[in-house]
Design a protein around this motif. Structure first.
Motif, short mmCIF file in Angstrom:
data_model
loop_
_atom_site.label_atom_id
_atom_site.label_comp_id
_atom_site.label_asym_id
_atom_site.label_seq_id
_atom_site.Cartn_x
_atom_site.Cartn_y
_atom_site.Cartn_z
N MET A 1 50.20 -37.35 11.57
CA MET A 1 48.99 -37.10 10.78
C MET A 1 49.22 -36.95 9.32
O MET A 1 50.22 -36.31 8.80
N GLU A 2 48.24 -37.44 8.54
CA GLU A 2 48.49 -37.34 7.15
C GLU A 2 48.20 -36.23 6.49
O GLU A 2 47.34 -35.59 6.97
N LYS A 3 49.00 -35.70 5.42
CA LYS A 3 48.89 -34.51 4.70
C LYS A 3 47.85 -34.46 3.80
O LYS A 3 47.75 -35.50 3.03
N ARG A 4 46.96 -33.52 3.71
CA ARG A 4 45.96 -33.66 2.57
C ARG A 4 46.14 -32.56 1.77
O ARG A 4 46.51 -31.53 2.30
N ARG A 5 45.80 -32.66 0.31
CA ARG A 5 46.06 -31.74 -0.43
C ARG A 5 44.82 -31.04 -0.87
O ARG A 5 43.82 -31.63 -1.17
N ILE A 6 44.62 -29.71 -0.60
CA ILE A 6 43.47 -28.88 -0.97
C ILE A 6 43.81 -27.91 -1.78
O ILE A 6 45.18 -27.38 -2.09
N PHE A 7 42.97 -27.31 -2.71
CA PHE A 7 42.87 -26.26 -3.50
C PHE A 7 41.90 -25.03 -3.10
O PHE A 7 40.91 -25.49 -2.64
N LEU A 8 42.56 -23.93 -3.02
CA LEU A 8 41.76 -22.84 -2.69
C LEU A 8 41.60 -21.85 -3.59
O LEU A 8 42.56 -21.58 -4.42
#
Length: 160
Positions: free
Chosen positions: A1-8
């Motif tokens: 599964m591809e890792k996604r980059r998120i900002f919180l």
């Protein structure tokens, strides 16, 4: 599964504010993904409502394999776990033990009734931009096509 980059973006203005955010970080790691960076804690005045309680704010970058809708579900569960009972309604803000906002999810642009990414107002908020710049100044806002640092500088110049 591809890792996604998120900002919180995280904020608290009730109780032990830093501890509330630290608890949220532990839950984010458990439920959402690997935290690759997090900002320092910043103190800010409440914005959009009156309160005697200052906020502590922070931001983090997370690598995740879950969808934007799942991230939203998990952030809401984390808020409830820490003790938040109600979300802001109709832009009516109030004191809160914890608030977790999805600022960005990769370069996705999502406009649904319960989820808007990138967060529609973060570029107007120094309490979001200052910690965001600390962890990722060169990230580009997918709608405004400007870096987080540019957005912060523009906001500072517009309020002088």
């Amino acid at each position: 599964m591809e890792k996604r980059r998120i900002f919180l973006g995280l904020g608290s203005n009730l109780g032990d504010k830093q501890k509330n955010i630290e608890r949220a970080y532990k839950q984010i790691k458990k439920r959402i993904g690997k935290i690759v960076s997090k900002s320092a804690f910043y103190v800010s005045e409440p914005e959009g409502f009156d309160s005697e309680n200052e906020f502590v704010n922070s931001a983090c970058e997370v690598l995740t394999t879950i969808s934007p809708a799942e991230v939203l579900q998990e952030t809401q569960k984390i808020e409830q776990t820490i003790g938040r009972t109600n979300k802001s309604q109709n832009n009516e803000y109030a004191d809160r033990i914890i608030d977790i906002d999805i600022l960005m999810y990769d370069n996705l642009i999502i406009e649904e009734s319960n989820l808007i990414i990138p967060h529609p107002r973060f570029h107007f908020r120094n309490f979001v931009l200052i910690p965001f710049v600390e962890i990722s100044p060169n990230t580009v806002h997918p709608v405004l096509d400007k870096s987080i640092l540019q957005l912060k500088n523009e906001l500072e110049n517009s309020t002088k």
